[in-house]
Enzyme design. Structure first.
Site: not given
Length: 462
Positions: A132, A134, A199-200, A345, A408, A411, A418
């Site tokens: 049920f 597709c 299903n997809t 970085c 901070c 989050c 990183c």
């Protein structure tokens, strides 16, 4: 070694790893090779009345160096004659009596369901999966997700199957709904013995900008298809968890599908309530032998955690899956950057400044320079730590960024961007407050937060 065998609504399998109904289960030869590789079960590519497929059928999306992060397909159910499929299923079940063989079915009328159920069960199949889900082609003919989107229709057809079948009936749900619980409850009311999902997902993979045709291209046109692969795993886990925590649906065996490619993926699905897991895209990408790692990895994980069987893992994470209003507002974590691992970085700084809460500072800046960069709060002291793990090719600056812990909000964004494993960790810090949820505040009448609309404030005070 932990016992990996499962019992899914009376269907026995040597392990929880099943092939999903898809191209890898299209023929008897494929399923035999899969069972020889170690798969515990297979859901045969969906049987029904003959169809005609198109070419091409698949579209892929990559991310960075990762090929096939997502796969889209516009392929329909089996295009091979029904009698050929049935003969091969019978041969496979005769040769592999200890493996789970499930017939996936999709037809329209009650009489067609009666006939195909009888034919499928005559092969010796252990159970039936009602497709049920597709989201393309078949739904345009009133089948697949056209049924899965309508709980009343799903319930009626599933009830037909339960009444007509002598083997367990599994209802496969579509994710293309607003609330997965409604079709899940419909399957429950119909008397289904189990549920499989997802299903997809209905999708368009991309656009060929030279031809101005969506992908995958079929001549001069395309259509929406079904999306699967690693990218859909979070969606699949969410929908599985929604059913697993339901007080009645959660008692049914659930077969988890969606982006499973490793033993860890499988363990996560099982921890969120799955009895079996079904795999498709990973096999299409890397072949049947991936099950070897899955079996070994899951067995080792269970051994390492003192579990004697896979059933001990099932559902362990379900009680911890809650609504937002049940989360502890007093719990607090902050980011911590390792001076020994930082390579300078600055990705964490950029992400925090532009995408989060501006609490990561760079040493060596004046307050004027920091303010110009976007900071509004300035800690009294910023340690000037030299980067020592800087690899070749990474340009200066060579100072370790600093987290202002008071600002901070935990989050996690900096830790997620990183590139160095373990360089940024989220550490728990005491908030000094007792545990409290938003629901607690609502119950106590303390859920109003100042600083909002005056209309709201007046309404609450009156």
């Amino acid at each position: 070694m932990a016992d990996l065998s499962i019992d899914f609504a009376g269907i026995k399998s040597p392990n929880p790893f099943w092939l999903a109904s898809a191209p890898p289960t299209n023929t008897g030869d494929q399923v035999r090779r899969a069972f020889d590789a170690g798969w515990g079960g297979a859901v045969w590519k969906t049987l029904g009345n003959p169809i005609v497929n198109v070419s091409s059928r698949f579209g892929g999306i990559d991310h960075g160096n990762m090929r096939l992060m997502g796969l889209n397909n516009v392929e329909l159910i089996t295009d091979r004659p029904l009698d050929v499929n049935l003969r091969e299923m019978r041969e496979v079940k005769r040769r592999y009596p200890g493996h789970a063989l499930i017939a996936s079915l999709m037809v329209e009328t009650r009489d067609e369901w009666r006939e195909i159920i009888r034919k499928a069960e005559d092969t010796g199949a252990d159970g039936l999966e009602l497709n049920f889900g597709c989201p393309h082609g078949m739904c345009e003919r009133g089948m697949g997700s056209a049924v899965g989107n309508e709980p009343a229709v799903l319930e009626e057809i599933a009830r037909w199957a339960v009444e007509l079948a002598t083997t367990p009936v599994i209802v496969k749900l579509t994710p293309n709904v607003g609330d997965i619980v409604a079709p899940g409850e419909a399957a429950l009311r119909a008397g289904a013995h189990g549920i499989s999902l997802i299903n997809t997902i209905k999708s368009v993979m991309g656009v060929d900008l030279e031809r101005m045709v969506p992908l995958p291209r079929v001549g001069d046109a395309s259509t929406n298809g079904g999306y699967c692969g690693p990218a859909v795993k979070p969606i699949a886990l969410h929908l599985l968890g929604q059913l697993a925590r339901h007080p009645e649906i959660g008692r049914l065996p659930l077969s988890g599908i969606g982006g499973i490619a490793s033993s860890r993926d499988a363990a996560e699905f099982i921890a969120l309530g799955a009895t079996s897991v079904q795999v498709c895209t990973a096999v299409m990408h890397r072949g049947y032998r991936i099950v070897e790692e899955m079996i070994e990895g899951l067995s080792d994980w269970l051994d390492d955690h003192g579990m004697r069987s896979v059933s001990e893992l099932r559902g362990r994470a379900v009680p911890q899956l809650r609504e937002w209003g049940e989360l502890d507002l007093s719990y607090r974590v902050v980011a911590e950057i390792s001076a020994e691992k930082c390579i300078g970085c600055q990705l964490c700084h950029v992400a925090c400044m532009d995408g989060a809460h501006q609490c990561i500072h760079l040493p060596g800046r004046t307050e004027e320079e920091a303010r110009a960069a976007g900071h509004t709060r300035f800690p009294r002291a910023i340690p000037d730590r030299v980067v020592t793990a800087n690899p070749s090719g990474v340009a200066p600056p060579s100072r370790v960024p600093f987290v202002d812990e008071e600002e901070c909000i935990g989050c996690n964004l900096c830790a997620l961007v990183c590139p160095v494993s373990g360089c940024i960790t989220m550490k728990e810090v005491p908030s000094g407050k007792p545990p409290e949820t938003w629901n607690d505040r609502v119950q106590k009448g303390t859920d109003f937060v100042p600083g909002g609309l005056e209309t709201t404030a007046r309404a609450r005070s009156s």
